[in-house]
Scaffold this motif. Structure first.
Motif, PDB file in Angstrom:
ATOM      1  N   MET A   1     122.401-117.378  84.121  1.00 33.60           N
ATOM      2  CA  MET A   1     123.797-117.074  83.915  1.00 33.60           C
ATOM      3  C   MET A   1     124.629-118.176  84.555  1.00 33.60           C
ATOM      4  O   MET A   1     124.283-118.680  85.607  1.00 33.60           O
ATOM      5  N   GLU A   2     125.694-118.540  83.914  1.00 36.69           N
ATOM      6  CA  GLU A   2     126.567-119.576  84.448  1.00 36.69           C
ATOM      7  C   GLU A   2     127.969-119.031  84.629  1.00 36.69           C
ATOM      8  O   GLU A   2     128.405-118.150  83.899  1.00 36.69           O
ATOM      9  N   GLY A   3     128.652-119.538  85.623  1.00 36.01           N
ATOM     10  CA  GLY A   3     130.025-119.165  85.904  1.00 36.01           C
ATOM     11  C   GLY A   3     130.700-120.287  86.669  1.00 36.01           C
ATOM     12  O   GLY A   3     130.063-121.268  87.024  1.00 36.01           O
ATOM     13  N   ARG A   4     131.990-120.133  86.950  1.00 35.49           N
ATOM     14  CA  ARG A   4     132.740-121.183  87.623  1.00 35.49           C
ATOM     15  C   ARG A   4     133.015-120.821  89.077  1.00 35.49           C
ATOM     16  O   ARG A   4     133.381-119.698  89.382  1.00 35.49           O
ATOM     17  N   TRP A   5     132.815-121.807  89.964  1.00 31.68           N
ATOM     18  CA  TRP A   5     133.110-121.677  91.388  1.00 31.68           C
ATOM     19  C   TRP A   5     134.613-121.547  91.557  1.00 31.68           C
ATOM     20  O   TRP A   5     135.341-122.204  90.847  1.00 31.68           O
ATOM     21  N   PRO A   6     135.093-120.708  92.412  1.00 32.70           N
ATOM     22  CA  PRO A   6     134.368-120.001  93.470  1.00 32.70           C
ATOM     23  C   PRO A   6     134.034-118.550  93.135  1.00 32.70           C
ATOM     24  O   PRO A   6     133.529-117.832  93.987  1.00 32.70           O
ATOM     25  N   ALA A   7     134.298-118.126  91.888  1.00 36.98           N
ATOM     26  CA  ALA A   7     134.094-116.711  91.571  1.00 36.98           C
ATOM     27  C   ALA A   7     133.405-116.526  90.229  1.00 36.98           C
ATOM     28  O   ALA A   7     133.996-115.995  89.287  1.00 36.98           O
ATOM     29  N   PRO A   8     132.137-116.953  90.110  1.00 32.09           N
ATOM     30  CA  PRO A   8     131.453-116.709  88.838  1.00 32.09           C
ATOM     31  C   PRO A   8     131.360-115.216  88.570  1.00 32.09           C
ATOM     32  O   PRO A   8     131.088-114.433  89.478  1.00 32.09           O
ATOM     33  N   TRP A   9     131.644-114.839  87.343  1.00 31.99           N
ATOM     34  CA  TRP A   9     131.625-113.440  86.898  1.00 31.99           C
ATOM     35  C   TRP A   9     132.554-112.569  87.742  1.00 31.99           C
ATOM     36  O   TRP A   9     132.334-111.380  87.871  1.00 31.99           O
ATOM     37  N   GLY A  10     133.586-113.167  88.377  1.00 34.87           N
ATOM     38  CA  GLY A  10     134.537-112.417  89.180  1.00 34.87           C
ATOM     39  C   GLY A  10     134.074-112.090  90.590  1.00 34.87           C
ATOM     40  O   GLY A  10     134.767-111.420  91.345  1.00 34.87           O
ATOM     41  N   LEU A  11     132.893-112.562  90.978  1.00 32.01           N
ATOM     42  CA  LEU A  11     132.345-112.310  92.308  1.00 32.01           C
ATOM     43  C   LEU A  11     132.651-113.493  93.214  1.00 32.01           C
ATOM     44  O   LEU A  11     132.117-114.586  93.012  1.00 32.01           O
ATOM     45  N   ARG A  12     133.537-113.309  94.205  1.00 35.89           N
ATOM     46  CA  ARG A  12     133.898-114.398  95.118  1.00 35.89           C
ATOM     47  C   ARG A  12     132.694-114.778  95.968  1.00 35.89           C
ATOM     48  O   ARG A  12     132.135-113.945  96.659  1.00 35.89           O
ATOM     49  N   LEU A  13     132.299-116.049  95.900  1.00 35.01           N
ATOM     50  CA  LEU A  13     131.191-116.544  96.704  1.00 35.01           C
ATOM     51  C   LEU A  13     131.668-117.428  97.847  1.00 35.01           C
ATOM     52  O   LEU A  13     130.890-117.758  98.731  1.00 35.01           O
ATOM     53  N   ASP A  14     132.928-117.842  97.840  1.00 34.17           N
ATOM     54  CA  ASP A  14     133.422-118.754  98.868  1.00 34.17           C
ATOM     55  C   ASP A  14     133.988-118.021 100.082  1.00 34.17           C
ATOM     56  O   ASP A  14     134.256-118.633 101.105  1.00 34.17           O
ATOM     57  N   ARG A  15     134.176-116.723  99.987  1.00 37.91           N
ATOM     58  CA  ARG A  15     134.709-115.936 101.110  1.00 37.91           C
ATOM     59  C   ARG A  15     133.812-114.731 101.342  1.00 37.91           C
ATOM     60  O   ARG A  15     133.440-114.035 100.404  1.00 37.91           O
ATOM     61  N   LEU A  16     133.506-114.511 102.607  1.00 39.53           N
ATOM     62  CA  LEU A  16     132.684-113.367 102.962  1.00 39.53           C
ATOM     63  C   LEU A  16     133.592-112.282 103.501  1.00 39.53           C
ATOM     64  O   LEU A  16     134.253-112.464 104.513  1.00 39.53           O
ATOM     65  N   GLY A  17     133.650-111.169 102.814  1.00 36.00           N
ATOM     66  CA  GLY A  17     134.461-110.049 103.264  1.00 36.00           C
ATOM     67  C   GLY A  17     133.621-109.095 104.075  1.00 36.00           C
ATOM     68  O   GLY A  17     132.563-109.461 104.592  1.00 36.00           O
ATOM     69  N   PRO A  18     134.068-107.868 104.181  1.00 39.47           N
ATOM     70  CA  PRO A  18     133.292-106.864 104.914  1.00 39.47           C
ATOM     71  C   PRO A  18     131.978-106.577 104.192  1.00 39.47           C
ATOM     72  O   PRO A  18     131.834-106.842 103.001  1.00 39.47           O
ATOM     73  N   ASP A  19     131.028-106.057 104.930  1.00 40.14           N
ATOM     74  CA  ASP A  19     129.753-105.680 104.313  1.00 40.14           C
ATOM     75  C   ASP A  19     130.024-104.694 103.176  1.00 40.14           C
ATOM     76  O   ASP A  19     130.690-103.685 103.368  1.00 40.14           O
ATOM     77  N   ASP A  20     129.511-105.026 101.990  1.00 36.72           N
ATOM     78  CA  ASP A  20     129.752-104.176 100.823  1.00 36.72           C
ATOM     79  C   ASP A  20     128.463-103.770 100.118  1.00 36.72           C
ATOM     80  O   ASP A  20     128.489-103.233  99.025  1.00 36.72           O
ATOM     81  N   GLY A  21     127.315-104.076 100.731  1.00 31.50           N
ATOM     82  CA  GLY A  21     126.042-103.667 100.151  1.00 31.50           C
ATOM     83  C   GLY A  21     125.534-104.581  99.054  1.00 31.50           C
ATOM     84  O   GLY A  21     124.634-104.206  98.318  1.00 31.50           O
ATOM     85  N   THR A  22     126.079-105.809  98.948  1.00 32.71           N
ATOM     86  CA  THR A  22     125.618-106.733  97.921  1.00 32.71           C
ATOM     87  C   THR A  22     124.826-107.878  98.547  1.00 32.71           C
ATOM     88  O   THR A  22     125.003-108.221  99.715  1.00 32.71           O
ATOM     89  N   ALA A  23     123.957-108.466  97.745  1.00 34.73           N
ATOM     90  CA  ALA A  23     123.222-109.671  98.110  1.00 34.73           C
ATOM     91  C   ALA A  23     123.085-110.494  96.834  1.00 34.73           C
ATOM     92  O   ALA A  23     122.724-109.966  95.783  1.00 34.73           O
ATOM     93  N   VAL A  24     123.412-111.784  96.915  1.00 29.47           N
ATOM     94  CA  VAL A  24     123.377-112.630  95.728  1.00 29.47           C
ATOM     95  C   VAL A  24     122.975-114.044  96.119  1.00 29.47           C
ATOM     96  O   VAL A  24     123.249-114.501  97.229  1.00 29.47           O
ATOM     97  N   GLY A  25     122.304-114.701  95.212  1.00 32.03           N
ATOM     98  CA  GLY A  25     121.951-116.106  95.380  1.00 32.03           C
ATOM     99  C   GLY A  25     122.396-116.867  94.154  1.00 32.03           C
ATOM    100  O   GLY A  25     122.398-116.321  93.046  1.00 32.03           O
ATOM    101  N   ALA A  26     122.813-118.112  94.351  1.00 31.11           N
ATOM    102  CA  ALA A  26     123.289-118.913  93.230  1.00 31.11           C
ATOM    103  C   ALA A  26     122.989-120.376  93.472  1.00 31.11           C
ATOM    104  O   ALA A  26     122.977-120.841  94.617  1.00 31.11           O
ATOM    105  N   VAL A  27     122.745-121.104  92.396  1.00 28.44           N
ATOM    106  CA  VAL A  27     122.673-122.558  92.442  1.00 28.44           C
ATOM    107  C   VAL A  27     124.004-123.062  91.911  1.00 28.44           C
ATOM    108  O   VAL A  27     124.366-122.799  90.761  1.00 28.44           O
ATOM    109  N   LEU A  28     124.746-123.735  92.763  1.00 29.95           N
ATOM    110  CA  LEU A  28     126.065-124.246  92.407  1.00 29.95           C
ATOM    111  C   LEU A  28     125.926-125.706  92.008  1.00 29.95           C
ATOM    112  O   LEU A  28     125.506-126.525  92.814  1.00 29.95           O
ATOM    113  N   ARG A  29     126.252-126.011  90.787  1.00 31.80           N
ATOM    114  CA  ARG A  29     126.127-127.395  90.298  1.00 31.80           C
ATOM    115  C   ARG A  29     127.335-128.212  90.747  1.00 31.80           C
ATOM    116  O   ARG A  29     128.115-128.692  89.937  1.00 31.80           O
TER     117      ARG A  29
END
Length: 115
Positions: A1-29
């Motif tokens: 799956m591909e998306g655009r930094w910083p929020a591919p598929w609407g999931l912010r990866l550049d900011r860490l908020g409170p613990d929300d029960g998610t875990a994700v890994g991504a290769v950022l080109r």
């Protein structure tokens, strides 16, 4: 799956908020990323010769892994290439060591506490 930094598929990866029960890994080109966690920031940039693909792997765990004992962590990993498994590499996805047997690259890190 591909998306655009910083929020591919609407999931912010550049900011860490409170613990929300998610875990994700991504290769950022992209050769450079900035990750912010509250008042702390980490900048990472990978530099390589022209034509060498560079990426950044990002692992973000906000209490979503592992089952039964979740924790909070972030991992930022420089990469030459754009895939973890060479068998999955397409054109331009893998770094190639030249016939000299040497490929040089540089990693630039900066950490900041914003007060």
């Amino acid at each position: 799956m591909e998306g655009r930094w910083p929020a591919p598929w609407g999931l912010r990866l550049d900011r860490l908020g409170p613990d929300d029960g998610t875990a994700v890994g991504a290769v950022l080109r992209c050769p450079a990323v900035r990750v912010v966690d509250g008042h702390d920031a980490l900048d990472l940039r990978v530099e390589a010769p022209d034509g060498v693909p560079v990426s950044t792997a990002l692992w973000r765990n906000l209490g979503g892994f592992p089952d039964g004992a979740p924790y909070r962590s972030v991992g930022v990993e420089p990469m030459l290439g754009a895939v973890f498994d060479l068998a999955e590499a397409g054109p331009g996805d893998a770094a190639v060591v030249p016939s000299s047997g040497e490929l040089t690259w540089r990693l630039v890190l900066a950490a900041e506490r914003m007060v």
